[in-house]
Design an enzyme around this catalytic site. Sequence first.
Site, PDB file in Angstrom:
ATOM      1  N   TYR A 165       0.853  -1.198   0.000  1.00 16.10           N
ATOM      2  CA  TYR A 165       0.000   0.000   0.000  1.00 16.10           C
ATOM      3  C   TYR A 165       0.892   1.252   0.000  1.00 16.10           C
ATOM      4  CZ  TYR A 165      -2.795   3.674   2.147  1.00 16.10           C
ATOM      5  OH  TYR A 165      -3.389   4.870   2.432  1.00 16.10           O
TER       6      TYR A 165
ATOM      7  N   ASP B 279      -0.072  -8.002   6.067  1.00 14.29           N
ATOM      8  CA  ASP B 279      -1.219  -7.107   5.895  1.00 14.29           C
ATOM      9  C   ASP B 279      -2.274  -7.891   5.113  1.00 14.29           C
ATOM     10  OD1 ASP B 279      -3.074  -5.220   5.017  1.00 14.29           O
ATOM     11  OD2 ASP B 279      -1.583  -3.617   4.897  1.00 14.29           O
TER      12      ASP B 279
ATOM     13  N   LYS C  71     -11.562  -1.092   5.227  1.00 14.62           N
ATOM     14  CA  LYS C  71     -11.873  -1.784   3.975  1.00 14.62           C
ATOM     15  C   LYS C  71     -12.892  -2.909   4.224  1.00 14.62           C
ATOM     16  CE  LYS C  71      -8.959   1.158   2.407  1.00 14.62           C
ATOM     17  NZ  LYS C  71      -7.902   1.398   3.297  1.00 14.62           N
TER      18      LYS C  71
HETATM   19  C1  LIG Z   1      -3.510  -2.790   2.165  1.00 13.33           C
HETATM   20  C2  LIG Z   1      -3.675  -1.567   3.009  1.00 13.33           C
HETATM   21  N1  LIG Z   1      -3.055  -1.501   4.202  1.00 13.33           N
HETATM   22  C3  LIG Z   1      -3.176  -0.417   4.994  1.00 13.33           C
HETATM   23  C4  LIG Z   1      -3.921   0.683   4.607  1.00 13.33           C
HETATM   24  C5  LIG Z   1      -4.011   1.883   5.510  1.00 13.33           C
HETATM   25  O1  LIG Z   1      -5.257   1.918   6.134  1.00 13.33           O
HETATM   26  P1  LIG Z   1      -6.028   3.250   6.593  1.00 13.33           P
HETATM   27  O2  LIG Z   1      -6.442   3.977   5.378  1.00 13.33           O
HETATM   28  O3  LIG Z   1      -7.174   2.688   7.396  1.00 13.33           O
HETATM   29  O4  LIG Z   1      -5.064   4.037   7.416  1.00 13.33           O
HETATM   30  C6  LIG Z   1      -4.588   0.657   3.394  1.00 13.33           C
HETATM   31  C7  LIG Z   1      -5.387   1.822   2.953  1.00 13.33           C
HETATM   32  O5  LIG Z   1      -5.790   1.936   1.816  1.00 13.33           O
HETATM   33  C8  LIG Z   1      -4.461  -0.501   2.563  1.00 13.33           C
HETATM   34  O6  LIG Z   1      -5.066  -0.578   1.363  1.00 13.33           O
END
Ligand SMILES: Cc1ncc(COP(=O)(O)O)c(C=O)c1O
Length: 398
Positions: A102, A174, A199
């Site tokens: 990400y 993740d 998500k």
């Molecule tokens: C795979 C992944 N990990 C972490 C995050 C970070 O999450 P947040 O937007 O809730 O801070 C995202 C956000 O798009 C993501 O897609």
Amino acid sequence: MAPAFATRAVHAGASPDPVTGAVISPISLSTTYKQAAPAVPIGSYEYSRSSNPNRVEFEAAVAALENGRYGLAFSSGSATTAVVLQALAPPGSHVISGADVYGGTHRYFTKVAQSHALQVSFTTNLVRDISTLVRPGSTRLIWVETPSNPTLAITDIAAVAQLARQHDLLLVVDNTFLSPYLQTPLALGADVVVHSVTKFINGHSDVVMGVAVVNDDGLHANLAFLQNAIGAVPSAFDSWLAHRGLKTLHLRVRAASENALRIALALADQVPSGKVLQVNYPGLKSHPGREVVKLQHRNGSGGGMISFRIAGGINAASAFTTATRYFTLAESLGGIESLIEIPALMTHAGIHEADRQKVGVYDDLIRLSVGIEDGDDLVNDILQALDRATGDHFLEIG
Ligand SMILES: Cc1ncc(COP(=O)(O)O)c(C=O)c1O
């Protein structure tokens, strides 16, 4: 016999209120709790940053779905990443990460973690490169996102876990893109699972939140200490909403994955016409990670995320994203509604162009988060947008 996923999703962490009998927990907004005598709380709560009934229920529910012992909720997925790294990678240590993580995780590694003197090596092939990249004495952990974002590359978690054990490293996965319904990394040997709850777990695009799940008592104590000390915790209301969303996770993810497979097949059918250059979807037989997918994902499902390259470059990609009727042009993913975006211009714009292209994030790459609308409507929407976006291009070169 342990209850199946759907039963856990509905019941874990949720029990009728013992005082009123309310089947659904009330939202506990109080920030502080009465004590019977100094330092003798009446119940299990003292102060809402340290612990809150709605958060505790949500944490128990996610832990049950990830087959883990402890869940720890945070105010966002990004806060979860920051706390996990602070807890597990002390200043001066080295981390090995998948390359197409990400964008915000990449930004944290390259722009924020530097101030803790953290060093990171990225690779597109963890299984191949871990032994070469390990720095004895300083490498502490491996960070994996699978399927990766946005190219949907697959990493074999069990193989990485074996390498992590061999080199005495911790493994963080993740699991945002699949959710615990499709993949449970702790069972494959990971030490920590993290999610952007924003998500699939919440699933309704109305909460920003994160969670980490662990089995080990020491890791739990370490993360729980920082959860309270740093205080990046979710509100009671968000915890309650996310718990409500989680109860239908299996239904939503199943529906989204069925729709995504149909769309991926429809896009793949367009490759011979030249309108689509490439389709990245782990549910396709042609996906290079398909054998691992069959072992690692429930029923070999590809999940709700697709990316594909459209003919005609950035102009066709932009035209496509505004020609869809049911796919809304917006960042984020994992909600009941279908979303569409261009990673190079949006979610991954912060990554240098050369680094982006190295991992396949070209300007013409479009990412779809497939929702739970009617499958025929979604497929038709994609095909009509493809015609409109590539029509001019094909006229020009024809
Ligand atoms: C795979 C992944 N990990 C972490 C995050 C970070 O999450 P947040 O937007 O809730 O801070 C995202 C956000 O798009 C993501 O897609």
